[in-house]
Design a protein around this motif. Structure first.
Motif, PDB file in Angstrom:
ATOM      1  N   TYR A 106      29.762  50.095  30.969  1.00  0.00           N
ATOM      2  CA  TYR A 106      30.891  51.289  30.846  1.00  0.00           C
ATOM      3  C   TYR A 106      30.853  52.120  29.736  1.00  0.00           C
ATOM      4  O   TYR A 106      31.523  51.811  28.734  1.00  0.00           O
ATOM      5  CB  TYR A 106      31.954  51.051  31.972  1.00  0.00           C
ATOM      6  CG  TYR A 106      32.209  50.671  32.947  1.00  0.00           C
ATOM      7  CD1 TYR A 106      31.624  50.902  33.921  1.00  0.00           C
ATOM      8  CD2 TYR A 106      31.925  49.374  33.148  1.00  0.00           C
ATOM      9  CE1 TYR A 106      31.165  50.997  35.526  1.00  0.00           C
ATOM     10  CE2 TYR A 106      31.356  48.262  34.762  1.00  0.00           C
ATOM     11  CZ  TYR A 106      31.515  49.325  35.161  1.00  0.00           C
ATOM     12  OH  TYR A 106      31.389  48.739  36.947  1.00  0.00           O
ATOM     13  N   ASP A 107      31.586  53.302  30.324  1.00  0.00           N
ATOM     14  CA  ASP A 107      32.103  54.201  29.027  1.00  0.00           C
ATOM     15  C   ASP A 107      33.230  54.637  29.054  1.00  0.00           C
ATOM     16  O   ASP A 107      33.484  54.640  27.608  1.00  0.00           O
ATOM     17  CB  ASP A 107      31.084  56.072  29.295  1.00  0.00           C
ATOM     18  CG  ASP A 107      29.586  56.582  28.813  1.00  0.00           C
ATOM     19  OD1 ASP A 107      29.644  56.148  28.289  1.00  0.00           O
ATOM     20  OD2 ASP A 107      29.609  56.283  30.317  1.00  0.00           O
ATOM     21  N   CYS A 108      33.898  54.044  29.884  1.00  0.00           N
ATOM     22  CA  CYS A 108      35.794  54.307  30.281  1.00  0.00           C
ATOM     23  C   CYS A 108      35.791  53.204  31.161  1.00  0.00           C
ATOM     24  O   CYS A 108      35.015  52.689  31.609  1.00  0.00           O
ATOM     25  CB  CYS A 108      36.202  55.682  30.149  1.00  0.00           C
ATOM     26  SG  CYS A 108      38.080  55.859  30.401  1.00  0.00           S
ATOM     27  N   VAL A 109      36.781  51.856  30.379  1.00  0.00           N
ATOM     28  CA  VAL A 109      37.390  51.371  31.398  1.00  0.00           C
ATOM     29  C   VAL A 109      39.110  52.134  31.258  1.00  0.00           C
ATOM     30  O   VAL A 109      39.630  52.046  30.140  1.00  0.00           O
ATOM     31  CB  VAL A 109      37.426  49.819  31.027  1.00  0.00           C
ATOM     32  CG1 VAL A 109      38.247  48.951  31.664  1.00  0.00           C
ATOM     33  CG2 VAL A 109      35.771  49.490  30.846  1.00  0.00           C
ATOM     34  N   ILE A 110      39.622  52.074  32.363  1.00  0.00           N
ATOM     35  CA  ILE A 110      40.770  52.260  32.519  1.00  0.00           C
ATOM     36  C   ILE A 110      42.064  51.422  32.953  1.00  0.00           C
ATOM     37  O   ILE A 110      41.190  50.063  34.015  1.00  0.00           O
ATOM     38  CB  ILE A 110      41.084  53.481  33.200  1.00  0.00           C
ATOM     39  CG1 ILE A 110      40.213  54.855  33.184  1.00  0.00           C
ATOM     40  CG2 ILE A 110      42.732  54.140  33.344  1.00  0.00           C
ATOM     41  CD1 ILE A 110      39.636  55.456  34.435  1.00  0.00           C
ATOM     42  N   SER A 111      43.318  50.823  33.154  1.00  0.00           N
ATOM     43  CA  SER A 111      43.409  49.949  33.217  1.00  0.00           C
ATOM     44  C   SER A 111      45.532  50.428  33.141  1.00  0.00           C
ATOM     45  O   SER A 111      45.843  50.496  32.529  1.00  0.00           O
ATOM     46  CB  SER A 111      43.557  48.149  32.727  1.00  0.00           C
ATOM     47  OG  SER A 111      43.927  47.212  32.934  1.00  0.00           O
ATOM     48  N   ASN A 112      45.915  51.020  34.653  1.00  0.00           N
ATOM     49  CA  ASN A 112      47.177  51.057  34.636  1.00  0.00           C
ATOM     50  C   ASN A 112      48.050  50.404  35.266  1.00  0.00           C
ATOM     51  O   ASN A 112      47.144  49.835  36.799  1.00  0.00           O
ATOM     52  CB  ASN A 112      47.274  52.794  35.489  1.00  0.00           C
ATOM     53  CG  ASN A 112      48.611  53.412  35.240  1.00  0.00           C
ATOM     54  OD1 ASN A 112      48.811  53.139  34.221  1.00  0.00           O
ATOM     55  ND2 ASN A 112      49.058  53.650  36.397  1.00  0.00           N
ATOM     56  N   LEU A 113      48.910  49.903  35.050  1.00  0.00           N
ATOM     57  CA  LEU A 113      49.704  48.889  35.569  1.00  0.00           C
ATOM     58  C   LEU A 113      49.591  47.945  36.190  1.00  0.00           C
ATOM     59  O   LEU A 113      49.940  47.438  37.463  1.00  0.00           O
ATOM     60  CB  LEU A 113      50.416  49.704  36.468  1.00  0.00           C
ATOM     61  CG  LEU A 113      52.062  50.547  35.197  1.00  0.00           C
ATOM     62  CD1 LEU A 113      52.640  51.081  36.803  1.00  0.00           C
ATOM     63  CD2 LEU A 113      52.802  50.862  34.422  1.00  0.00           C
ATOM     64  N   VAL A 114      48.524  46.795  35.627  1.00  0.00           N
ATOM     65  CA  VAL A 114      47.980  45.272  36.584  1.00  0.00           C
ATOM     66  C   VAL A 114      48.417  44.257  34.936  1.00  0.00           C
ATOM     67  O   VAL A 114      48.373  43.392  35.921  1.00  0.00           O
ATOM     68  CB  VAL A 114      46.903  45.946  36.678  1.00  0.00           C
ATOM     69  CG1 VAL A 114      45.382  46.185  36.130  1.00  0.00           C
ATOM     70  CG2 VAL A 114      46.000  44.600  38.134  1.00  0.00           C
ATOM     71  N   LEU A 115      48.089  44.639  34.115  1.00  0.00           N
ATOM     72  CA  LEU A 115      47.390  43.946  33.041  1.00  0.00           C
ATOM     73  C   LEU A 115      49.262  42.424  33.005  1.00  0.00           C
ATOM     74  O   LEU A 115      49.345  41.043  32.510  1.00  0.00           O
ATOM     75  CB  LEU A 115      47.478  44.002  31.620  1.00  0.00           C
ATOM     76  CG  LEU A 115      45.648  44.925  31.518  1.00  0.00           C
ATOM     77  CD1 LEU A 115      45.858  45.525  30.424  1.00  0.00           C
ATOM     78  CD2 LEU A 115      44.620  43.458  31.223  1.00  0.00           C
TER      79      LEU A 115
END
Length: 245
Positions: A106-115
């Protein structure tokens, strides 16, 4: 990982939130998070904890060629398929710990309000580093340690119901925190600022941007929004997979 989002009462309450009904424009942190996205034209994107799939759809609108959104909640994935379907997006019911993270994919990994639901974030950071291509970007938004260390994650109120102050306790004791959110007891994981930022650095990332989310000026007329200036609720980070050397 806690899967409260498949609880019908909780999910029905979540569906009434502005970020659920309005998408990214209804998320108070979006004006800051959006600014950190790299050029996604022709790129591959992984969204960890994709929820309704708003960020997946945004990535495609920005030119991403291939997007995978994973979420442990079957209800979330169902909503994502209904609200944000696209031929370039694949949605999968899968937890962050269970995903296989194929190397250099992947070129980009997103993680929004889960970690803040994940106990071993160091392990996730290492896996994200592995699955990113060289110079890949990791964009994450996590509940701020001041917020997760808040006592019951709520204000102390005066006799008139007005917030007096935000109490913080046991800050340097990471681990489980139980709070009452949307009518349900929700289990989260508290991580200190040192754990989050140094965890990324030790995994091999270069930190490009570290910001604390705050409402934009045009949101300040919303009732209660001025109180969001009194303590940070979210921590936003852009990290780069630097070359080994």
């Amino acid at each position: 990982m806690n899967n409260i989002y498949d609880n019908k009462q909780f999910f029905d309450a979540y569906a009434k939130m502005s970020r659920s009904q309005q998408g990214l424009s209804g998320a108070g942190e979006w004006h800051q998070f959006k600014a950190l996205f790299p050029d996604l034209r022709g790129k591959s994107v992984l969204d960890l904890g994709c929820g309704y799939g708003w960020h997946c759809k945004y990535a495609v609108e920005c030119g991403a060629e291939r997007v995978l959104g994973i979420d442990l909640s079957e209800k979330m994935i169902q909503e994502a398929k209904e609200k944000n379907a696209d031929p370039k997006i694949t949605y999968r019911v899968c937890g962050l710990e269970e995903y296989d993270y194929p190397a250099a994919s992947y070129d980009c990994v997103i993680s929004n309000l889960v970690l803040h639901y994940i106990a071993d974030i160091d392990g996730i950071f290492r896996k994200v580093y592995l699955t990113l291509k060289a110079d890949g970007v990791f964009l994450l938004n996590i509940e701020h340690p001041v917020f997760t260390a808040g006592v019951n994650q709520d204000w102390i109120y005066n006799v008139n119901g007005k917030p007096q102050y935000w109490p913080v306790d046991d800050y340097f004791y990471p681990g489980e925190r139980v709070t009452h959110f949307l009518g349900q007891d929700v289990t989260k994981q508290h991580h200190t600022l040192t754990q989050i930022l140094m965890g990324l650095i030790k995994a091999g990332f270069r930190l490009d941007t570290v910001e604390e989310a705050m409402p934009s000026a045009d949101m300040m007329d919303i009732p209660g929004m001025s109180d969001e200036m009194r303590r940070p609720m979210m921590l936003i980070v852009s990290a780069n997979k630097k070359e080994k050397g």
